[in-house]
Motif scaffolding. Structure first.
Motif, PDB file in Angstrom:
ATOM      1  N   LEU A  96     133.886  19.814 -16.501  1.00 25.04           N
ATOM      2  CA  LEU A  96     134.408  18.905 -15.486  1.00 25.04           C
ATOM      3  C   LEU A  96     135.931  18.954 -15.484  1.00 25.04           C
ATOM      4  O   LEU A  96     136.569  18.778 -16.530  1.00 25.04           O
ATOM      5  CB  LEU A  96     133.936  17.477 -15.781  1.00 25.04           C
ATOM      6  CG  LEU A  96     134.491  16.344 -14.921  1.00 25.04           C
ATOM      7  CD1 LEU A  96     134.105  16.527 -13.458  1.00 25.04           C
ATOM      8  CD2 LEU A  96     133.988  14.994 -15.452  1.00 25.04           C
ATOM      9  N   TYR A  97     136.505  19.200 -14.313  1.00 24.57           N
ATOM     10  CA  TYR A  97     137.958  19.245 -14.139  1.00 24.57           C
ATOM     11  C   TYR A  97     138.350  18.285 -13.030  1.00 24.57           C
ATOM     12  O   TYR A  97     137.563  18.003 -12.127  1.00 24.57           O
ATOM     13  CB  TYR A  97     138.411  20.658 -13.754  1.00 24.57           C
ATOM     14  CG  TYR A  97     138.171  21.692 -14.828  1.00 24.57           C
ATOM     15  CD1 TYR A  97     139.189  22.069 -15.694  1.00 24.57           C
ATOM     16  CD2 TYR A  97     136.918  22.277 -14.974  1.00 24.57           C
ATOM     17  CE1 TYR A  97     138.963  23.020 -16.694  1.00 24.57           C
ATOM     18  CE2 TYR A  97     136.683  23.221 -15.967  1.00 24.57           C
ATOM     19  CZ  TYR A  97     137.707  23.583 -16.820  1.00 24.57           C
ATOM     20  OH  TYR A  97     137.479  24.512 -17.804  1.00 24.57           O
ATOM     21  N   ALA A  98     139.596  17.811 -13.084  1.00 24.18           N
ATOM     22  CA  ALA A  98     140.092  16.929 -12.029  1.00 24.18           C
ATOM     23  C   ALA A  98     141.587  17.106 -11.863  1.00 24.18           C
ATOM     24  O   ALA A  98     142.314  17.419 -12.816  1.00 24.18           O
ATOM     25  CB  ALA A  98     139.771  15.464 -12.335  1.00 24.18           C
ATOM     26  N   SER A  99     142.024  16.905 -10.650  1.00 27.12           N
ATOM     27  CA  SER A  99     143.446  16.793 -10.352  1.00 27.12           C
ATOM     28  C   SER A  99     144.030  15.646 -11.171  1.00 27.12           C
ATOM     29  O   SER A  99     143.328  14.685 -11.491  1.00 27.12           O
ATOM     30  CB  SER A  99     143.604  16.503  -8.856  1.00 27.12           C
ATOM     31  OG  SER A  99     144.804  15.829  -8.561  1.00 27.12           O
ATOM     32  N   PRO A 100     145.322  15.695 -11.507  1.00 31.39           N
ATOM     33  CA  PRO A 100     145.921  14.601 -12.284  1.00 31.39           C
ATOM     34  C   PRO A 100     146.114  13.308 -11.509  1.00 31.39           C
ATOM     35  O   PRO A 100     146.391  12.267 -12.118  1.00 31.39           O
ATOM     36  CB  PRO A 100     147.271  15.183 -12.705  1.00 31.39           C
ATOM     37  CG  PRO A 100     147.589  16.220 -11.694  1.00 31.39           C
ATOM     38  CD  PRO A 100     146.265  16.808 -11.295  1.00 31.39           C
ATOM     39  N   PRO A 149     133.954  15.537 -21.087  1.00 29.45           N
ATOM     40  CA  PRO A 149     135.349  15.119 -20.975  1.00 29.45           C
ATOM     41  C   PRO A 149     135.918  15.582 -19.641  1.00 29.45           C
ATOM     42  O   PRO A 149     135.440  16.574 -19.057  1.00 29.45           O
ATOM     43  CB  PRO A 149     136.029  15.855 -22.143  1.00 29.45           C
ATOM     44  CG  PRO A 149     135.199  17.094 -22.327  1.00 29.45           C
ATOM     45  CD  PRO A 149     133.783  16.681 -22.018  1.00 29.45           C
ATOM     46  N   ILE A 150     136.915  14.863 -19.152  1.00 29.67           N
ATOM     47  CA  ILE A 150     137.612  15.280 -17.925  1.00 29.67           C
ATOM     48  C   ILE A 150     138.803  16.140 -18.315  1.00 29.67           C
ATOM     49  O   ILE A 150     139.732  15.674 -18.979  1.00 29.67           O
ATOM     50  CB  ILE A 150     138.095  14.064 -17.117  1.00 29.67           C
ATOM     51  CG1 ILE A 150     136.914  13.176 -16.723  1.00 29.67           C
ATOM     52  CG2 ILE A 150     138.863  14.529 -15.874  1.00 29.67           C
ATOM     53  CD1 ILE A 150     137.335  11.856 -16.085  1.00 29.67           C
ATOM     54  N   HIS A 151     138.783  17.408 -17.923  1.00 26.04           N
ATOM     55  CA  HIS A 151     139.922  18.294 -18.151  1.00 26.04           C
ATOM     56  C   HIS A 151     140.843  18.206 -16.934  1.00 26.04           C
ATOM     57  O   HIS A 151     140.428  18.494 -15.815  1.00 26.04           O
ATOM     58  CB  HIS A 151     139.462  19.738 -18.342  1.00 26.04           C
ATOM     59  CG  HIS A 151     138.534  19.935 -19.497  1.00 26.04           C
ATOM     60  ND1 HIS A 151     138.939  19.813 -20.810  1.00 26.04           N
ATOM     61  CD2 HIS A 151     137.211  20.231 -19.532  1.00 26.04           C
ATOM     62  CE1 HIS A 151     137.916  20.036 -21.604  1.00 26.04           C
ATOM     63  NE2 HIS A 151     136.854  20.284 -20.866  1.00 26.04           N
ATOM     64  N   THR A 152     142.069  17.793 -17.152  1.00 23.53           N
ATOM     65  CA  THR A 152     143.025  17.663 -16.051  1.00 23.53           C
ATOM     66  C   THR A 152     143.681  19.013 -15.779  1.00 23.53           C
ATOM     67  O   THR A 152     144.175  19.671 -16.692  1.00 23.53           O
ATOM     68  CB  THR A 152     144.095  16.619 -16.397  1.00 23.53           C
ATOM     69  OG1 THR A 152     143.460  15.348 -16.597  1.00 23.53           O
ATOM     70  CG2 THR A 152     145.109  16.491 -15.269  1.00 23.53           C
ATOM     71  N   ASP A 153     143.660  19.422 -14.516  1.00 28.89           N
ATOM     72  CA  ASP A 153     144.243  20.703 -14.123  1.00 28.89           C
ATOM     73  C   ASP A 153     145.223  20.471 -12.976  1.00 28.89           C
ATOM     74  O   ASP A 153     144.824  20.101 -11.866  1.00 28.89           O
ATOM     75  CB  ASP A 153     143.138  21.677 -13.693  1.00 28.89           C
ATOM     76  CG  ASP A 153     143.639  23.109 -13.560  1.00 28.89           C
ATOM     77  OD1 ASP A 153     144.816  23.296 -13.206  1.00 28.89           O
ATOM     78  OD2 ASP A 153     142.847  24.042 -13.803  1.00 28.89           O
ATOM     79  N   MET A 198     134.863  20.475 -10.082  1.00 31.29           N
ATOM     80  CA  MET A 198     136.314  20.313 -10.020  1.00 31.29           C
ATOM     81  C   MET A 198     136.622  19.301  -8.925  1.00 31.29           C
ATOM     82  O   MET A 198     136.325  19.534  -7.751  1.00 31.29           O
ATOM     83  CB  MET A 198     136.994  21.654  -9.730  1.00 31.29           C
ATOM     84  CG  MET A 198     136.577  22.761 -10.688  1.00 31.29           C
ATOM     85  SD  MET A 198     137.464  24.326 -10.442  1.00 31.29           S
ATOM     86  CE  MET A 198     138.959  24.000 -11.393  1.00 31.29           C
ATOM     87  N   VAL A 199     137.179  18.164  -9.306  1.00 28.38           N
ATOM     88  CA  VAL A 199     137.462  17.084  -8.356  1.00 28.38           C
ATOM     89  C   VAL A 199     138.875  17.258  -7.825  1.00 28.38           C
ATOM     90  O   VAL A 199     139.851  17.175  -8.573  1.00 28.38           O
ATOM     91  CB  VAL A 199     137.284  15.704  -9.008  1.00 28.38           C
ATOM     92  CG1 VAL A 199     137.515  14.604  -7.966  1.00 28.38           C
ATOM     93  CG2 VAL A 199     135.892  15.573  -9.618  1.00 28.38           C
ATOM     94  N   SER A 200     138.979  17.484  -6.534  1.00 27.54           N
ATOM     95  CA  SER A 200     140.266  17.818  -5.931  1.00 27.54           C
ATOM     96  C   SER A 200     140.460  17.021  -4.644  1.00 27.54           C
ATOM     97  O   SER A 200     140.002  15.877  -4.540  1.00 27.54           O
ATOM     98  CB  SER A 200     140.329  19.341  -5.697  1.00 27.54           C
ATOM     99  OG  SER A 200     141.596  19.738  -5.228  1.00 27.54           O
TER     100      SER A 200
END
Length: 210
Positions: A53-57, A75-79, A145-147
């Protein structure tokens, strides 16, 4: 084997009572309706094997990623590469008065780049690199990926080999929508689009998209 699918998820509705274009500004989190939208997006992929799981900051993306983290124990990985583009109209109401003011005319001289913010080509490039790395980082399963609307739409157009300049009114990327991509023959291809919050959209005021 790398990941099976990369899902690009747009955040839910933002609390934006002044109806400004919020861009990368701080302090713009989800509305109550936005939290419900984010939860509906998770339900769209219930039963899938979400492995990363990734997300914009930005706050709205992080809050929209939270239900995914809870549902799949991730966990949320911030990218930073999947963040909203820069925009020189940030903080302004995007109405006729703003657009017709002479001091803003120079910002609209070239809609094809665009002249008011980050170039479309740069947005597509950073998104695709982030997707490729996320895809290669896990052995199996799917990536979320949440964008944001414009970055997701740039990926859609880039993988379809369409001109990146476009009419913003015709974007197919609703709040909390899920656009899915698979890796095939050395490139991403779009394999699906879901609009799980469609029943909530009529109640939303979505005026902050770039």
């Amino acid at each position: 084997m790398p990941a099976d699918i990369v899902h690009l998820v747009r955040h839910g509705e933002v609390h934006n009572p002044k109806r400004v274009l919020y861009g990368r500004l701080d302090g713009f989190g989800l509305s109550e309706l936005g939290h419900r939208m984010a939860a509906s997006a998770v339900q769209a992929l219930a039963g899938h094997e979400i492995a990363a799981l990734y997300a914009s900051p930005l706050q709205r993306a992080q809050e929209s990623a939270a239900p995914w983290a809870e549902a799949f124990g991730l966990p949320i990985h911030t990218d930073d590469r999947i963040i909203e583009p820069t925009n020189r109209f940030e903080g302004k109401r995007m109405d006729r008065r703003t657009l017709m003011h002479p001091k803003h005319w120079h910002l609209m001289r070239d809609p094809s780049t665009p002249s008011w913010g980050e170039p479309f080509a740069d947005i597509a490039a950073r998104m695709l690199i982030a997707m490729r790395e996320a895809h290669e980082r896990i052995d199996s399963g799917e990536v979320v990926m949440v964008s944001h609307q414009l970055p997701i739409w740039m990926v859609h157009r880039a993988v379809a080999d369409k001109r990146l300049a476009h009419d913003p009114r015709k974007r197919r990327c609703s709040l909390s929508s899920v656009t899915s991509f698979a890796w095939s023959d050395g490139a991403f291809i779009e394999i699906g689009y879901q609009d799980p919050a469609v029943e909530l959209l009529a109640q939303s005021i979505d005026l902050g998209a770039v």
